[in-house]
Write a protein that holds these residues in place. Structure first.
Motif, short mmCIF file in Angstrom:
data_model
loop_
_atom_site.label_atom_id
_atom_site.label_comp_id
_atom_site.label_asym_id
_atom_site.label_seq_id
_atom_site.Cartn_x
_atom_site.Cartn_y
_atom_site.Cartn_z
N PRO A 478 0.76 -1.22 0.00
CA PRO A 478 0.00 0.00 0.00
C PRO A 478 0.80 1.28 0.00
N TRP A 479 2.13 1.24 0.21
CA TRP A 479 2.86 2.47 0.45
C TRP A 479 3.71 2.87 -0.74
N ALA A 480 3.69 4.16 -1.04
CA ALA A 480 4.56 4.69 -2.08
C ALA A 480 6.01 4.56 -1.63
N LEU A 481 6.89 4.31 -2.59
CA LEU A 481 8.32 4.21 -2.30
C LEU A 481 8.82 5.48 -1.63
N SER A 482 8.37 6.63 -2.10
CA SER A 482 8.82 7.89 -1.52
C SER A 482 8.46 7.99 -0.04
N THR A 483 7.27 7.53 0.33
CA THR A 483 6.85 7.59 1.73
C THR A 483 7.70 6.67 2.59
N THR A 484 7.95 5.45 2.11
CA THR A 484 8.75 4.51 2.89
C THR A 484 10.18 5.01 3.05
N LEU A 485 10.76 5.58 2.01
CA LEU A 485 12.10 6.16 2.12
C LEU A 485 12.12 7.31 3.11
N LEU A 486 11.06 8.12 3.10
CA LEU A 486 11.00 9.26 4.01
C LEU A 486 10.94 8.80 5.46
N VAL A 487 10.06 7.87 5.77
CA VAL A 487 9.93 7.40 7.15
C VAL A 487 11.24 6.76 7.62
N THR A 488 11.90 6.02 6.73
CA THR A 488 13.18 5.41 7.09
C THR A 488 14.24 6.46 7.37
N ALA A 489 14.29 7.50 6.56
CA ALA A 489 15.27 8.57 6.78
C ALA A 489 15.00 9.27 8.11
N LEU A 490 13.72 9.50 8.43
CA LEU A 490 13.40 10.12 9.72
C LEU A 490 13.85 9.23 10.88
N HIS A 491 13.66 7.92 10.73
CA HIS A 491 14.09 6.99 11.78
C HIS A 491 15.61 7.04 11.97
N LEU A 492 16.36 7.07 10.87
CA LEU A 492 17.81 7.10 10.98
C LEU A 492 18.29 8.40 11.62
N ARG A 493 17.59 9.50 11.38
CA ARG A 493 17.95 10.76 12.03
C ARG A 493 17.65 10.70 13.52
N LEU A 494 16.54 10.06 13.88
CA LEU A 494 16.23 9.91 15.30
C LEU A 494 17.27 9.05 16.01
N LEU A 495 17.73 7.99 15.35
CA LEU A 495 18.77 7.15 15.93
C LEU A 495 20.01 7.98 16.24
N ALA A 496 20.43 8.76 15.25
CA ALA A 496 21.64 9.56 15.45
C ALA A 496 21.45 10.63 16.52
N ALA A 497 20.22 11.15 16.63
CA ALA A 497 19.95 12.21 17.59
C ALA A 497 19.78 11.69 19.01
N GLY A 498 19.84 10.37 19.20
CA GLY A 498 19.80 9.81 20.54
C GLY A 498 18.41 9.57 21.08
N ALA A 499 17.48 9.14 20.23
CA ALA A 499 16.12 8.86 20.72
C ALA A 499 16.11 7.66 21.65
N TRP A 500 17.06 6.74 21.50
CA TRP A 500 17.14 5.56 22.36
C TRP A 500 18.37 5.65 23.26
N ASP A 501 18.25 5.11 24.47
CA ASP A 501 19.40 5.03 25.36
C ASP A 501 20.43 4.06 24.81
N GLU A 502 21.65 4.17 25.33
CA GLU A 502 22.73 3.33 24.82
C GLU A 502 22.45 1.84 24.99
N ASP A 503 21.79 1.46 26.08
CA ASP A 503 21.52 0.05 26.34
C ASP A 503 20.09 -0.35 25.97
N ASP A 504 19.40 0.50 25.22
CA ASP A 504 18.03 0.21 24.77
C ASP A 504 18.09 -0.17 23.29
N TYR A 505 17.82 -1.46 23.01
CA TYR A 505 17.92 -1.93 21.63
C TYR A 505 16.56 -2.04 20.94
#
Length: 758
Positions: A478-505
């Motif tokens: 159901p999802w456009a490629l552009s939308t899936t790429l966008l959500v993935t990019a936002l997730h990778l930015r959140l990872l780098a910005a420290g959304a999760w603790d160091e020991d939270d996998y």
């Protein structure tokens, strides 16, 4: 006093939410939903919010579908009125009616509002909205229809009283109000209680006719009747290639002889409930959209046909109860054929986000994040274009410049159609600043994790439903490629910005969900988008491989699954296509990937043998040449015993070492002279065979093989005919093949290599 008509993405749940957010806090008096599968848990999901607004809730569905579980409707009769209707066919009107003291909302759509998941705004509905006591002609027509409905279909007496009560309320509160010039296109209610819907259509000629529905009569009779009535100069039929409800032979027969026919395979989103007949006269577009499929039961017959009586006992062919709208003055598609959209509701063109978004705001503030989530759900329709996947320029017009750059990275700046004023920087440190901040504030971390995790789960779940067909609405991704790429990019930015603790996998599950969604795209994107997709997949696999081996006896299950899924894309990946995603960690231990990580992964993936190349080598060594087409190994030459040749090929390929070909194997061999060709699909222990028009299924348990079985005699079949052919479905699902595309491929007679057969 206002009356507005619009066609957009909606649902009964979204209409309730909009009512709840009214500034005047007006109470809701009545809430009625009609749908085919109203015996699902949906009624209870909407009953609470509607009752909180003061409404009486009533849900009416078809008597045919059985309830999933008795507990699913345990509050029927207490929290809401629940009932079923019966007619000589299917009860199919798809309607939501919200009635207040001086406001009304009538939504008529193509999707079943009471199915599981019907609360999501992913179908185009025609909504008539009146406020301040205003009226609209559709309200009067709807009152007449509700009044007549109990005489046309079988319902309990108290349901007949309730429907007529709603008709009286509509008449009293709205239909007798002074008329107001409505905003939007001209809309009329259309139904088939007394006359077939096809009789409501004009007589031609028209310049163009566009048709789409998930199902059509196998004979194509209704397509012929539509063409005869409208006399179109050009016909466009949209079909979903995966699990389409269209019969290829029927389509060919129905449209044979027409001078200008185009059949367009819509992009690989899931098979929507949308149904549409749209025609153009000059520059004006008209549409019939709502519940009816392209079938005789929906379009060519009235509920009261044959005996003229109501109820399921009337004799004659099936006659569904349908509800639709006739829309005049819809928006024409753009003139550029590369941007023309496949047939869909009311000529809607490229959808857009409701407002501009800054990436950083999505991470910090729940309100724009919630609005953005609803917008990207609506943008799924962006996947369905005549030209396939939309261009980056299309996406920029829909997503806006900043989100397009987040989705496509360097590709957004390289787009030649509409270059951005300032392309994204490839400086590893720049991405974090553009994303809002290199460190996510503590107050925003919980919200950010929950929000991105929910989006990722949804993308993965609906992609899986589209592949397996388990969901009632499945049939495509159901999802456009552009939308899936966008959500993935936002997730990778959140990872780098420290959304999760160091020991939270917990981020690993989110990454794995997004990887599954990325892999699920069956679109054929332009080369630039394909390179971006490969690079993003490689970044996700690299991250999941940080905390566990991807191969070997000690492999981490999540990392190993990601490696299997993304290995082919990783082999093609080039790091510079994901340069904007190589971000510095904003907190200690924040998981990030580097260009060197992706390059190392690509080298490792390229060292793994290519299954198709290895299969060719194995076939050549066995003196069998073949071409791999549409998932089928087409054996070259003509054989005196094509069955033996097929059995040899599938046995050989299924037995490739190290599981190089782990899924089902399909092969076809042609016969010499007037002999009968043979097709086989093999995945232990099931073998499906077609010889001529005969289908047969066999069970071949280890250690036996197809080659040994058919060499020693004729094994006993486990199924024949249609039953055997139905057994092919699970094998095709496991191989990721489209049944319609395979069927069309097998109908073709490819040019045969006439080299002497062995």
């Amino acid at each position: 006093m206002t009356a507005v008509v619009h066609t957009g993405f909606a649902s009964p749940a979204s209409l309730l939410r909009d009512w709840r957010e009214r500034q005047d806090k007006a109470p809701l008096r009545e809430f009625l939903v009609l749908g085919h599968t109203a015996d699902r848990p949906f009624p209870e999901a909407v009953a609470g919010p509607a009752r909180a607004l003061g409404a009486r809730v009533a849900v009416l569905g078809d008597a045919g579908p059985a309830p999933r579980e008795a507990a699913d409707v345990r509050r029927a009769g207490r929290d809401h009125l629940h009932g079923v209707a019966s007619c000589h066919g299917a009860f199919r009107p798809e309607l939501a009616l919200l009635l207040g003291d001086d406001a009304c909302r009538v939504a008529i759509g193509p999707g079943d509002p009471a199915r599981p998941g019907g609360g999501v705004e992913d179908e185009p509905w025609t909504v008539v909205a009146t406020d301040g006591g205003a009226s609209h002609p559709v309200l009067a027509d709807l009152a007449d229809w509700l009044e007549a409905l109990p005489d046309a279909v079988a319902v309990t007496p108290w349901w007949a009283d309730h429907l007529r009560h709603l008709a009286d309320l509509l008449t009293e509160l709205h239909c007798e109000a002074p008329p107001v010039e409505p905003e939007g296109p001209v809309v009329e209610l259309a139904h088939n209680l007394r006359e077939p819907l096809i009789d409501r259509l004009p007589t031609g000629p028209v310049d163009e006719l566009r048709l789409y529905a998930p199902s059509a009569d196998p004979t194509g009779e209704i397509l012929r009747r539509l063409c005869d009535r409208l006399s179109p100069a050009e016909v466009v039929l949209g079909i979903r290639p995966r699990r389409s409800g269209h019969d290829a032979a029927g389509l060919r027969d129905a449209l044979a002889g027409h001078p200008a026919v185009r059949i367009r395979e819509l992009a690989g989103t899931r098979a929507r409930h949308g149904k549409l007949a749209e025609w153009r006269v000059g520059d004006t577009w008209h549409a019939l959209t709502g519940s009816p499929d392209l079938t005789g039961a929906a379009l060519a017959r009235a509920v009261g046909d044959a005996t003229g009586a109501s109820g399921a006992g009337a004799e004659g062919p099936a006659r569904n109860c349908e509800l639709a709208v006739l829309v005049t003055g819809t928006t024409p598609p753009p003139p550029d054929d590369a941007e023309r959209r496949a047939p869909r509701g009311a000529g809607v063109t490229v959808p857009r986000l409701s407002g501009g978004y800054a990436v950083g705001d999505l991470f910090r503030d729940a309100a724009p994040a919630r609005r953005f989530e609803q917008d990207v759900i609506r943008l799924r329709e962006l996947a369905a274009t005549d030209a396939g996947v939309p261009t980056v320029a299309d996406c920029r017009r829909s997503l806006g410049a900043e989100l397009t750059e987040a989705a496509f990275g360097p590709l957004a700046a390289d787009d030649e159609d509409e270059p951005s004023e300032a392309g994204p920087s490839t400086d590893p440190g720049a991405g974090a600043e553009e994303g809002g901040a290199s460190v996510l504030p503590d107050s925003a971390r919980d919200h950010a994790r929950d929000w991105i995790g929910g989006l990722a789960r949804r993308l993965a779940r609906e992609a899986a439903e589209g592949e397996t067909g388990d969901a009632p609405t499945a049939g495509g991704r159901p999802w456009a490629l552009s939308t899936t790429l966008l959500v993935t990019a936002l997730h990778l930015r959140l990872l780098a910005a420290g959304a999760w603790d160091e020991d939270d996998y917990g981020w690993r599950a989110v990454t794995a969900d997004l990887l599954r969604a990325l892999d699920a795209t069956d679109q054929d994107p332009p080369e630039g988008q394909r390179r971006r997709l490969d690079a993003v997949i490689a970044v996700c696999v690299s991250l999941l491989g940080l905390h566990g081996d991807i191969e070997g006896p000690e492999a981490d299950p999540v990392a190993a699954a990601a490696w299997r899924l993304g290995r082919t894309a990783a082999a093609r990946a080039e790091p510079h296509h994901a340069a904007d995603l190589f971000l510095p960690p904003g907190r200690r231990g924040a998981p990030v990937a580097t260009g060197a990580d992706v390059e190392d992964l690509a080298k490792r993936a390229r060292a793994v043998p290519d299954p198709v190349a290895e299969a060719h080598r194995a076939l050549d060594a066995a003196h069998l040449s073949a071409a791999y087409e549409a998932g089928v190994w087409e054996l070259a030459g003509e054989f005196s015993n094509p069955q033996a040749a097929c059995a040899k090929a599938v046995t050989l390929l299924a037995g490739l070492p190290d599981g190089l070909w782990p899924g089902p194997v399909l092969a076809r061999a042609h016969a010499r002279g007037t002999g009968v060709p043979c097709f086989m699909a093999w995945s232990r222990p099931v073998l499906i065979r077609q010889r001529g028009r005969q289908w047969t299924a066999f069970r071949i348990s280890a250690p036996a093989t197809p080659l040994a079985t058919f060499q020693t005699g004729a094994p006993r079949p486990t199924a024949q005919g249609d039953q055997a052919r139905r057994g092919l479905g699970p094998l095709l699902d496991a191989a990721g093949l489209d049944p319609v595309a395979l069927f069309l491929h097998l109908q073709q007679a490819p040019a045969r290599d006439v080299r002497p057969a062995r």
